[in-house]
Design an enzyme around this catalytic site. Structure first.
Site, mmCIF file in Angstrom:
data_model
loop_
_atom_site.group_PDB
_atom_site.id
_atom_site.type_symbol
_atom_site.label_atom_id
_atom_site.label_comp_id
_atom_site.label_asym_id
_atom_site.label_seq_id
_atom_site.Cartn_x
_atom_site.Cartn_y
_atom_site.Cartn_z
ATOM 1 N N HIS A 25 22.590 7.866 -4.611
ATOM 2 C CA HIS A 25 22.441 8.309 -6.008
ATOM 3 C C HIS A 25 23.639 9.139 -6.486
ATOM 4 C CE1 HIS A 25 18.558 6.813 -5.250
ATOM 5 N NE2 HIS A 25 17.925 7.924 -4.959
ATOM 6 N N SER A 80 0.826 -1.215 0.000
ATOM 7 C CA SER A 80 0.000 0.000 0.000
ATOM 8 C C SER A 80 0.857 1.260 0.000
ATOM 9 C CB SER A 80 -0.961 0.041 1.188
ATOM 10 O OG SER A 80 -0.895 -1.113 1.955
ATOM 11 N N ARG A 100 14.018 21.443 -10.841
ATOM 12 C CA ARG A 100 14.151 19.995 -10.723
ATOM 13 C C ARG A 100 15.075 19.542 -11.840
ATOM 14 N NH1 ARG A 100 11.717 15.302 -13.486
ATOM 15 N NH2 ARG A 100 12.561 13.561 -12.322
ATOM 16 N N ASP A 113 3.802 4.178 -1.177
ATOM 17 C CA ASP A 113 3.960 5.141 -2.250
ATOM 18 C C ASP A 113 4.754 4.595 -3.438
ATOM 19 O OD1 ASP A 113 2.906 7.692 -2.069
ATOM 20 O OD2 ASP A 113 4.929 8.548 -2.301
ATOM 21 N N LEU A 114 5.822 3.865 -3.114
ATOM 22 C CA LEU A 114 6.687 3.350 -4.176
ATOM 23 C C LEU A 114 5.919 2.377 -5.060
ATOM 24 C CD1 LEU A 114 9.735 3.400 -5.082
ATOM 25 C CD2 LEU A 114 9.917 1.206 -3.948
ATOM 26 N N LYS A 144 18.530 4.762 -14.685
ATOM 27 C CA LYS A 144 18.164 5.879 -15.566
ATOM 28 C C LYS A 144 18.970 5.788 -16.854
ATOM 29 C CE LYS A 144 16.770 9.028 -11.899
ATOM 30 N NZ LYS A 144 15.397 9.453 -12.095
ATOM 31 N N GLN A 176 18.477 14.437 -16.149
ATOM 32 C CA GLN A 176 17.022 14.599 -16.231
ATOM 33 C C GLN A 176 16.618 15.992 -15.810
ATOM 34 O OE1 GLN A 176 15.679 11.777 -13.266
ATOM 35 N NE2 GLN A 176 15.712 13.321 -11.682
ATOM 36 N N LEU A 193 20.740 4.184 -11.043
ATOM 37 C CA LEU A 193 21.522 3.362 -11.973
ATOM 38 C C LEU A 193 20.677 2.852 -13.137
ATOM 39 C CD1 LEU A 193 23.794 1.375 -9.530
ATOM 40 C CD2 LEU A 193 24.415 3.266 -11.021
HETATM 41 C C1 BG6 Z 1 14.528 8.799 -3.918
HETATM 42 C C2 BG6 Z 1 14.474 9.649 -2.686
HETATM 43 O O1 BG6 Z 1 15.473 7.787 -3.773
HETATM 44 O O2 BG6 Z 1 14.870 9.607 -5.030
HETATM 45 C C3 BG6 Z 1 13.500 10.793 -2.867
HETATM 46 O O3 BG6 Z 1 14.082 8.862 -1.579
HETATM 47 C C4 BG6 Z 1 13.822 11.567 -4.129
HETATM 48 O O4 BG6 Z 1 13.524 11.651 -1.744
HETATM 49 C C5 BG6 Z 1 13.943 10.621 -5.305
HETATM 50 O O5 BG6 Z 1 12.766 12.485 -4.342
HETATM 51 C C6 BG6 Z 1 14.390 11.342 -6.565
HETATM 52 O O6 BG6 Z 1 14.289 10.459 -7.630
HETATM 53 P P1 BG6 Z 1 13.964 10.954 -9.092
HETATM 54 O O7 BG6 Z 1 13.980 9.708 -9.905
HETATM 55 O O8 BG6 Z 1 12.634 11.626 -9.051
HETATM 56 O O9 BG6 Z 1 15.056 11.909 -9.453
#
Ligand code: BG6
Length: 547
Positions: free
Chosen positions: A304, A69, A405, A71-72, A246, A438, A244
């Site tokens: 990341h 349930s 972003r 978010d991911l 992407k 991105q 990784l």
């Molecule tokens: C996730 C983080 O790993 O990466 C988030 O937990 C963040 O906080 C997200 O927003 C960013 O991922 P993306 O793919 O939207 O750049």
């Protein structure tokens, strides 16, 4: 042609050369080319890693999602699995079981996920035929993770699916849950006999995918790892870092190692500094409780950002096998010095208005204590102690609540020596290579040009490769790529345990001193460029934003 691997077949496509490698039949070993040149061919875990087109056909499997349930699951996992179904990349009969606490029927889960997928899938609108077929394989298993009955129920369901849908005891357990739940789940699976021996050829595969954070520091990361490895073999553990997966991140190795012209420049001899930035213009979006434990250093930087840095700075691997790639990454991470406080700026967003919308301060978000010092922004200068990069600063930055972003990598080259054009420009020109990860994926190179006209005027202009103009293909979501890799058992894009330990080593001393000294983050308004002090940090290392 010269230099094209002997076994690779060639086919033309609108002027560009697409090379495809036949699947299978290529063993490890040295190959001799005409003209006496040799090259090494390793078994490919995944031919797509080379950017070569080929068919992928994972075996049927049941994907069991713990934290169904969450978010991911709704934003990423289900949309990714659906898109793999659209691309016909799931093995026949592949099914998905969601495990969570709330009571729910299969039908309710299907209806709820239909809405989520329609909303979050990259392909819109939902294809009703593909969805109906996919939804037939969607099941719900209700239970708490600490209760052994949950696993007994799960086992009964999985056995039934093997019979009804032909999933051949292949199981992928996806732990989309906080790390405190990892151990109870893994133990529950083990006690219910749901984890197969990877060396048993008569049984299907069992694989487990774990989401970060893998612990909160080196010790806890290693403790967690020991628990996981009591039940699963390292080959069965897939530690995911979705960056990784992407497209543009996967291109980094191709860009570096399938081109000749960049390598001679790729070192302290020609590079002045490197910047890697992950900026987000959103807040913590209801994830306050998780974020309080993580902060930006554990959420984005230690994983990341560090992964991107490793791919930018590592040496060429012996081959594209997952072992060789990960060996090089580990070597690189181990040559990074632990980050020191003087090289770090932390920030936290306060309220602000961005794009006409008012955003509250981090401290007033749900589940965040009013006096929280958790950083929502971090900048750090990293130093590599190796022959290629000694003395070259790597400025990495990540933050939420900013005015943009974007994720990008900037490689600034040194000044052009002996400024021949000093009379027409007042600075020593430099070049910059920008890899835009991105959005608006692109690779650009800033170069000097003569401005057309009768006067000798110079202008900085840009060679620009935009993905949307250069390629017809849509960019798949990172989770599609990574789920497909797990289904095929390809570990190249996942974090090996020694790699994880090396990554923790770099940040653990800093994390400890931040916590012990209760370091205060600098406040910045939501929708701004972040803390002011970053400029001073960058300047200390001669890093400017002007070319
Ligand atoms: C996730 C983080 O790993 O990466 C988030 O937990 C963040 O906080 C997200 O927003 C960013 O991922 P993306 O793919 O939207 O750049």
């Amino acid at each position: 042609g010269r230099g094209v691997p002997a076994h690779a077949a060639q086919s033309g496509r609108q002027g560009s050369r697409v090379v495809s490698r036949p699947r299978g039949g290529v063993g490890d070993g040295w190959r001799l080319l005409q003209g006496g040149r040799v090259f090494y061919v390793a078994r490919m875990d995944n031919p797509l890693r080379q950017g070569l087109s080929t068919e992928r056909a994972p075996a049927p499997c049941v994907v069991v999602i713990f934290g169904a349930s969450g978010d991911l699951t709704k934003r990423k996992l289900l949309p990714a699995l659906y898109n793999l179904a659209v691309s016909r990349l799931l093995g026949p009969g592949t099914s998905v079981v969601g495990v969570a606490r709330r009571p729910k029927t299969d039908e309710e889960l299907r209806a709820e996920q239909k809405e989520n997928v329609a909303r979050f899938s990259r392909r819109k609108p939902l294809d009703p035929a593909v969805w109906d077929d996919f939804a037939q394989g969607l099941y719900y298993c209700q239970g708490t993770f600490s209760d052994s009955d949950t696993y007994v129920k799960l086992r009964v369901l999985l056995d039934r699916l093997d019979q009804e849908r032909g999933t051949r005891q292949n199981r992928l357990f996806y732990l989309s849950v906080p790390p405190s739940e990892f151990v109870p789940i893994v133990e529950g699976l083990s006690k219910a006999g749901l984890v197969a021996d990877p060396n048993d050829p008569t049984h299907g595969f069992s694989r487990v995918v774990v989401e970060k954070p893998f612990g909160i520091d080196l010790e806890s990361g290693e403790a967690l790892n020991r628990e996981l490895l009591r039940v699963f073999d390292e080959r069965q553990v897939f530690r995911i870092d979705h960056y990784l997966g992407k497209e543009t991140v996967q291109n980094l190795l191709v860009f570096r190692f399938a081109n000749h012209i960049f390598e001679p420049l790729w070192s302290r001899a020609h590079v002045d500094h490197v910047q890697i930035t992950v900026a987000e213009d959103i807040g913590v979006e209801g994830r306050g409780a998780f974020y309080e434990q993580a902060g930006t250093l554990r959420d984005v930087v230690q994983n990341h950002l560090l992964q991107i840095l490793a791919l930018i700075a590592m040496e060429q691997p012996v081959s594209l096998s997952s072992k060789d790639i990960r060996d090089e990454k580990v070597k690189l991470l181990r040559s990074l010095a632990p980050v020191v406080e003087q090289d770090v700026v932390l920030g936290q967003y306060i309220e602000g208005t961005w794009k006409g919308v008012h955003h509250p301060a981090y401290r007033t978000e749900e589940s965040v204590p009013p006096g929280s010092k958790t950083p929502t922004y971090a900048a750090a200068v990293l130093h590599l102690h190796n022959r290629r990069w000694d003395g070259i600063p790597f400025l990495i930055q990540a933050g939420k609540g900013l005015d943009d972003r974007m994720t990008e990598i900037r490689i600034r080259f040194r000044e052009v020596p002996g400024n021949l054009y000093g009379h027409s420009i007042e600075f020593f020109p430099r070049n910059e290579l920008v890899i835009r990860v991105q959005p608006d994926e692109a690779i650009t190179l800033e170069i000097m040009n003569k401005k057309p006209g009768l006067e000798m005027k110079l202008e900085q202009t840009r060679l620009n490769l935009r993905y949307d103009a250069a390629f017809n293909e849509d960019i798949p979501d990172a989770y599609e790529c990574l789920l497909l890799d797990v289904l095929e058992g390809d570990e190249s894009l996942f974090i090996r345990s020694d790699e994880l330990a090396a990554a923790w080593d770099i940040f653990t001393p800093l994390l400890k001193s931040i916590e012990q000294e209760q370091m205060e983050p600098e406040f910045y308004p939501f929708g701004s460029k972040g803390p002011e002090r970053v400029k001073a940090l960058a300047e200390r290392y001669g890093i400017t934003s002007e070319l």
